[in-house]
Design an enzyme around this catalytic site. Structure first.
Site, mmCIF file in Angstrom:
data_model
loop_
_atom_site.group_PDB
_atom_site.id
_atom_site.type_symbol
_atom_site.label_atom_id
_atom_site.label_comp_id
_atom_site.label_asym_id
_atom_site.label_seq_id
_atom_site.Cartn_x
_atom_site.Cartn_y
_atom_site.Cartn_z
ATOM 1 N N ASP A 234 8.088 27.744 30.909
ATOM 2 C CA ASP A 234 7.030 28.651 31.951
ATOM 3 C C ASP A 234 7.612 28.883 33.282
ATOM 4 O OD1 ASP A 234 4.371 28.658 33.089
ATOM 5 O OD2 ASP A 234 5.095 27.577 33.968
ATOM 6 N N TYR B 96 8.729 31.845 41.206
ATOM 7 C CA TYR B 96 9.487 31.059 41.023
ATOM 8 C C TYR B 96 10.951 31.373 42.179
ATOM 9 C CZ TYR B 96 5.765 28.793 39.432
ATOM 10 O OH TYR B 96 4.717 28.118 38.775
ATOM 11 N N LYS C 160 4.046 34.406 35.642
ATOM 12 C CA LYS C 160 2.763 34.927 36.563
ATOM 13 C C LYS C 160 2.941 35.889 37.022
ATOM 14 C CE LYS C 160 2.712 29.387 35.579
ATOM 15 N NZ LYS C 160 4.471 29.289 35.694
ATOM 16 N N HIS D 245 -1.630 34.420 38.548
ATOM 17 C CA HIS D 245 -0.982 32.921 39.147
ATOM 18 C C HIS D 245 -2.656 31.817 40.365
ATOM 19 C CE1 HIS D 245 3.354 31.195 40.228
ATOM 20 N NE2 HIS D 245 1.854 29.886 41.107
ATOM 21 N N LEU E 44 3.240 15.779 35.967
ATOM 22 C CA LEU E 44 3.385 14.157 36.460
ATOM 23 C C LEU E 44 3.541 13.816 37.818
ATOM 24 C CD1 LEU E 44 7.322 13.729 35.193
ATOM 25 C CD2 LEU E 44 5.045 12.616 34.118
HETATM 26 P P1 NDP Z 1 6.032 17.929 37.373
HETATM 27 O O1 NDP Z 1 4.626 16.568 37.438
HETATM 28 O O2 NDP Z 1 6.594 18.006 36.551
HETATM 29 O O3 NDP Z 1 7.108 16.987 38.001
HETATM 30 C C1 NDP Z 1 8.216 17.208 37.966
HETATM 31 C C2 NDP Z 1 8.887 16.505 38.378
HETATM 32 O O4 NDP Z 1 9.343 15.054 38.525
HETATM 33 C C3 NDP Z 1 10.838 16.290 39.404
HETATM 34 O O5 NDP Z 1 10.637 15.426 40.419
HETATM 35 C C4 NDP Z 1 11.152 15.617 38.031
HETATM 36 O O6 NDP Z 1 12.906 15.092 38.385
HETATM 37 C C5 NDP Z 1 10.612 14.325 37.695
HETATM 38 N N1 NDP Z 1 11.092 13.982 36.349
HETATM 39 C C6 NDP Z 1 10.777 14.992 35.849
HETATM 40 N N2 NDP Z 1 10.687 14.375 34.383
HETATM 41 C C7 NDP Z 1 11.292 12.532 34.809
HETATM 42 C C8 NDP Z 1 10.868 11.755 33.739
HETATM 43 N N3 NDP Z 1 11.122 11.604 33.081
HETATM 44 N N4 NDP Z 1 11.002 10.575 35.156
HETATM 45 C C9 NDP Z 1 11.124 10.266 35.745
HETATM 46 N N5 NDP Z 1 11.021 11.354 37.383
HETATM 47 C C10 NDP Z 1 10.746 12.781 36.224
HETATM 48 O O7 NDP Z 1 5.606 18.980 38.628
HETATM 49 P P2 NDP Z 1 5.917 20.445 38.919
HETATM 50 O O8 NDP Z 1 5.173 20.880 40.101
HETATM 51 O O9 NDP Z 1 7.699 21.150 38.653
HETATM 52 O O10 NDP Z 1 5.039 20.909 37.458
HETATM 53 C C11 NDP Z 1 4.914 21.296 36.454
HETATM 54 C C12 NDP Z 1 5.439 22.946 35.689
HETATM 55 O O11 NDP Z 1 4.072 23.070 36.072
HETATM 56 C C13 NDP Z 1 6.006 24.049 37.365
HETATM 57 O O12 NDP Z 1 8.032 23.596 36.660
HETATM 58 C C14 NDP Z 1 5.358 25.123 36.601
HETATM 59 O O13 NDP Z 1 6.669 25.796 35.484
HETATM 60 C C15 NDP Z 1 4.133 24.458 36.627
HETATM 61 N N6 NDP Z 1 3.506 24.720 37.930
HETATM 62 C C16 NDP Z 1 2.647 25.598 37.746
HETATM 63 C C17 NDP Z 1 1.635 25.902 39.064
HETATM 64 C C18 NDP Z 1 0.653 26.912 39.155
HETATM 65 O O14 NDP Z 1 0.170 27.270 40.082
HETATM 66 N N7 NDP Z 1 0.750 27.570 38.330
HETATM 67 C C19 NDP Z 1 2.149 24.702 40.218
HETATM 68 C C20 NDP Z 1 2.660 23.892 40.039
HETATM 69 C C21 NDP Z 1 3.708 23.446 39.075
HETATM 70 P P3 NDP Z 1 14.075 16.026 38.522
HETATM 71 O O15 NDP Z 1 13.820 17.685 38.050
HETATM 72 O O16 NDP Z 1 14.510 15.905 39.626
HETATM 73 O O17 NDP Z 1 14.429 14.807 36.767
#
Ligand code: NDP
Length: 274
Positions: free
Chosen positions: A46, A51, A76, A109, A191
């Site tokens: 995704d 991005y 998006k 988006h 998360l």
């Molecule tokens: P997430 O809820 O996926 O959380 C990501 C964070 O959690 C990072 O800091 C990562 O750290 C940490 N993390 C991931 N896995 C673990 C684990 N197993 N244990 C501990 N910490 C963990 O947040 P996002 O905001 O990135 O959302 C996911 C996806 O959703 C985005 O990447 C994007 O593709 C989409 N999105 C879409 C939006 C929209 O408007 N449509 C808006 C926001 C997101 P690290 O990377 O340092 O490991």
């Protein structure tokens, strides 16, 4: 994709229930992260024009050797590209950066209601879909009223609505509105950007199952039937976030996680983000 269930969309297309999100991964690091995810077994990625890392995704796809028909790629349309003609141009630019002929899923988006362009934008997505350039079309951050306005156009109904969902912001009304229209809910920030992982309710369930807090939260989503797209740049976490299908939360544990709802939005409100 072995071991990762698929969800069937309203046009019959299937998409993996767990995908890999790349928001906030710098372009220079994106190919490495996506390569790690593909090696771990993810087949759904995704990204978004906003991005600024579609080319990094494309480089990893090309280098992976994974057959195209095993991949499910989402991108998006950004807010400033809304409008019929602008959408067609923005789509061409995105698929060129991704190195793809046909995209699996294209999302608007944000509705950006003040711009008043999302219905024209939807017509452009539908045109691209009818031409076979996209296998499914959908929206993101659409509130029930925005979604109904799109459905009322009488054309293609969105296959997916990607919205913020995690234990602290469950958006039950929006999920019900999606389901009523046959639209799959895909959870972004599943998360809560790691903000929910040290909650005692989560950590105690994790201890009971000998799993990590992230796995417990992702498993809660999976058991409620949503598509999820966790993001990580950490190889061990990337692998861990896909290992969700060999344990099960009890009804009591699901209820305990449901109880964490606190209107804890991490991103903007769709009505006010323009
Ligand atoms: P997430 O809820 O996926 O959380 C990501 C964070 O959690 C990072 O800091 C990562 O750290 C940490 N993390 C991931 N896995 C673990 C684990 N197993 N244990 C501990 N910490 C963990 O947040 P996002 O905001 O990135 O959302 C996911 C996806 O959703 C985005 O990447 C994007 O593709 C989409 N999105 C879409 C939006 C929209 O408007 N449509 C808006 C926001 C997101 P690290 O990377 O340092 O490991």
């Amino acid at each position: 994709m072995a071991g990762t269930p698929s969800i069937t969309l309203n046009n019959g297309l299937t998409m993996p229930q767990v995908g890999f999100g790349v928001f906030q991964i710098p372009e220079a690091e994106t190919a490495a992260a996506v390569s790690t995810a593909l090696e771990a077994g993810y087949r759904s990625i995704d990204t978004a024009a906003a991005y600024a890392n579609e080319a990094g995704v494309g480089a990893a796809l090309k280098a992976s050797g994974v057959p195209r028909d095993e991949l499910f790629i989402t991108t998006k349309l950004w807010n400033s590209d809304q409008g019929y003609d602008q959408t067609l141009r923005a789509f061409d630019a995105s698929v060129a950066r991704l190195g793809l002929d046909v995209l699996d899923l294209y999302l608007i988006h944000w509705p950006t209601p003040k711009r008043g362009k999302y219905l024209d934008t939807w017509r452009a997505l539908d045109n691209l879909y009818q031409q076979g350039r996209i296998r499914a079309i959908g929206v993101s951050n659409f509130l029930p009223e925005h979604l109904r306005a799109v459905a009322d156009l009488g054309g293609t109904v969105p296959a997916v609505n990607q919205i913020e969902v995690h234990p602290q912001l469950q958006q039950r009304a929006a999920q019900e509105a999606n389901a009523a229209l046959g639209v799959v809910t895909e959870a972004w920030s599943p998360l809560a950007q790691a903000g929910v992982l040290d909650d005692p309710a989560i950590t105690s369930i994790a201890t009971a199952h000998d799993r990590t807090p992230a796995q417990v939260v992702l498993r809660w989503h999976v058991q409620q039937g949503r598509v999820i797209i966790p993001k990580s740049v950490t190889p061990e976490r990337i692998r861990q976030n896909l290992a969700l299908f060999d344990f099960e939360l009890t009804a009591e544990e699901m209820t305990a996680i449901d109880a964490l709802e606190c209107d804890g939005r991490t991103g903007p409100h769709p009505d006010h983000f323009n």
